[in-house]
Write an enzyme that holds these catalytic residues in place. Structure first.
Site, PDB file in Angstrom:
ATOM      1  N   PRO A 163      35.220  44.921  43.549  1.00 51.44           N
ATOM      2  CA  PRO A 163      35.736  43.546  43.701  1.00 51.44           C
ATOM      3  C   PRO A 163      37.247  43.390  43.564  1.00 51.44           C
ATOM      4  CG  PRO A 163      34.889  43.827  41.499  1.00 51.44           C
ATOM      5  CD  PRO A 163      34.635  45.126  42.199  1.00 51.44           C
ATOM      6  N   LYS A 166      40.659  47.576  40.543  1.00 51.49           N
ATOM      7  CA  LYS A 166      41.543  48.738  40.660  1.00 51.49           C
ATOM      8  C   LYS A 166      42.659  48.492  41.670  1.00 51.49           C
ATOM      9  CE  LYS A 166      37.781  51.832  39.358  1.00 51.49           C
ATOM     10  NZ  LYS A 166      36.755  50.754  39.303  1.00 51.49           N
ATOM     11  N   ASP A 184      36.636  48.121  51.883  1.00 45.95           N
ATOM     12  CA  ASP A 184      35.250  48.178  51.417  1.00 45.95           C
ATOM     13  C   ASP A 184      34.331  48.065  52.631  1.00 45.95           C
ATOM     14  OD1 ASP A 184      34.042  47.975  48.415  1.00 45.95           O
ATOM     15  OD2 ASP A 184      32.622  47.236  49.915  1.00 45.95           O
ATOM     16  N   CYS A 284      31.152  56.025  37.855  1.00 47.97           N
ATOM     17  CA  CYS A 284      30.660  55.526  36.564  1.00 47.97           C
ATOM     18  C   CYS A 284      29.313  56.188  36.275  1.00 47.97           C
ATOM     19  CB  CYS A 284      30.554  54.004  36.553  1.00 47.97           C
ATOM     20  SG  CYS A 284      29.527  53.296  37.863  1.00 47.97           S
TER      21      CYS A 284
END
Length: 376
Positions: A163, A166, A184, A284
């Site tokens: 979103p 970063k 994206d 992650c």
């Protein structure tokens, strides 16, 4: 011991048995049997799939794995990142404290992170938030940009940007100069990405909606690429119950194939003139398959790519071996982060240096060699 209703006490009992085996004491069960019991107990007690527990056992010792699982039962601390394009961290802290929040700096490793321990108001709805003075962002998500270390005036691709946490961090590091291609592949997430960039006063970003594998064909070669790759989320179980059981063998195979293709595309997006460039790969996830195996696959197959120091002062080294697999020795330069050790989400960061192109010396033709010999 009935494992159909296993509890943390049962798990502790199994760990004691494993410890006795390690000390070569007399026990009624083998280590393999104890590990099988531990796996079943963790699945029953905490709701993990057997598949994910097996993957965690590849990373951690039995004792460490249990601590990792137990730590994930607690919510991670709320953190915000001050937008240095507009405010210093101390100004954001002062504004939150004035509203009654209990906060402190995230640590010396970040110049803009703030940890919020207590707030009687929605941190993501204050005037300061709406004006773009800060953004809600997990502390672990600061790490890839710290490793990337973008410089003012450069060209950068954020390959999986939504979103926008970063991307806005990159723009702040570049002081709103140069250009950041905030890409994206998911069109539905582009609106939220663009809104965050606007709210955070980012003026050097171009939002794009391409496959990460094709982004360089549309925007050209760049100096740095950040690839925060789509992953299983095994490092953020505390935020998503689905991550405990939502991935199986086929899902992981599919995921790692995508990760390898995206990382190869990121390397190919680097301009190999004027000293080459940098790619940062992060997830992650804590699984070896999505981290060391992906990076090792690309480094061994692509010319002029090496794993270098991340420039992050904490974290565990990347794994140079895992069971039967050995990885490139420089994998130790990558960094792993765990909730039980570093008070962050589970995270992996690797920094790749992409060398500039080396011009191969042309071989002299037979005729040229003969002519040179005749002139002597």
């Amino acid at each position: 011991m009935s494992l159909s209703t296993a509890s943390p006490v049962d798990i502790e009992s199994i760990l004691e048995k494993i410890q006795k085996i390690k000390q070569k004491g007399e026990v009624e069960l083998s280590r393999r049997e104890c590990l099988a019991m531990l796996k079943e107990a963790v699945c029953t007690c905490y709701g993990y799939s057997e598949f994910l527990v097996e993957k965690l056992m590849r990373v951690f010792s039995p004792e460490e794995m249990v601590v990792f699982v137990e730590t994930n039962e607690a919510e991670r601390p709320v953190t915000v990142r001050a937008n240095l394009l507009q405010k210093k961290r101390k100004e954001v802290i002062a504004a939150l404290v004035e509203r009654g929040a209990v906060v402190e700096k995230c640590g010396e490793w970040t110049s803009d992170g703030v940890q919020v321990f207590e707030a009687q108001f929605p941190v993501g709805a204050t005037p300061e938030y709406l004006c773009g003075d800060y953004i809600l962002q997990a502390a672990a998500s600061f790490l890839p940009v710290l490793a990337l270390a973008p410089l003012p005036g450069e060209k950068v691709i954020d390959m999986c940007a939504a979103p926008g946490g970063k991307t806005t961090h990159i723009s702040a590091a570049m002081k709103n100069s140069g250009v950041v291609y905030a890409n994206d592949i998911n069109r539905q997430r582009i609106g939220g990405l663009a809104a965050n960039l606007q709210r955070m006063n980012v003026r050097n970003a171009v939002v794009t909606n391409y496959s990460g594998e094709k982004i360089a064909k549309h925007v050209g070669l760049v100096d740095r690429v950040l690839l925060d790759a789509p992953c299983s989320g095994s490092g953020v179980v505390s935020k998503s119950e689905e991550a405990k059981s939502g991935t199986d063998e086929k899902d992981l195979e599919r995921m790692t194939c995508v990760q390898k293709r995206l990382l190869a595309a990121a390397v190919n997006a680097i301009s190999r003139t004027s000293g080459g460039g940098v790619v940062v790969y992060s997830t992650c996830s804590v699984t070896v398959e999505e981290n060391e195996e992906v990076v090792d696959h690309v480094v061994r197959r692509m010319e002029g790519v090496s794993i270098v120091e991340c420039g992050i002062a904490f974290g565990d080294p990347g794994l140079t071996k895992s069971r039967e697999k050995a990885f490139h020795p420089s994998m130790k330069n990558a960094r792993r982060f765990y909730p039980q050790k570093h008070n962050t989400d589970g995270f992996f960061v690797a920094k790749l240096k992409v060398a500039c192109a080396v011009k191969k010396r042309k071989k002299e033709s037979w005729a040229a060699k003969k002519k040179k010999k005749e002139t002597k």
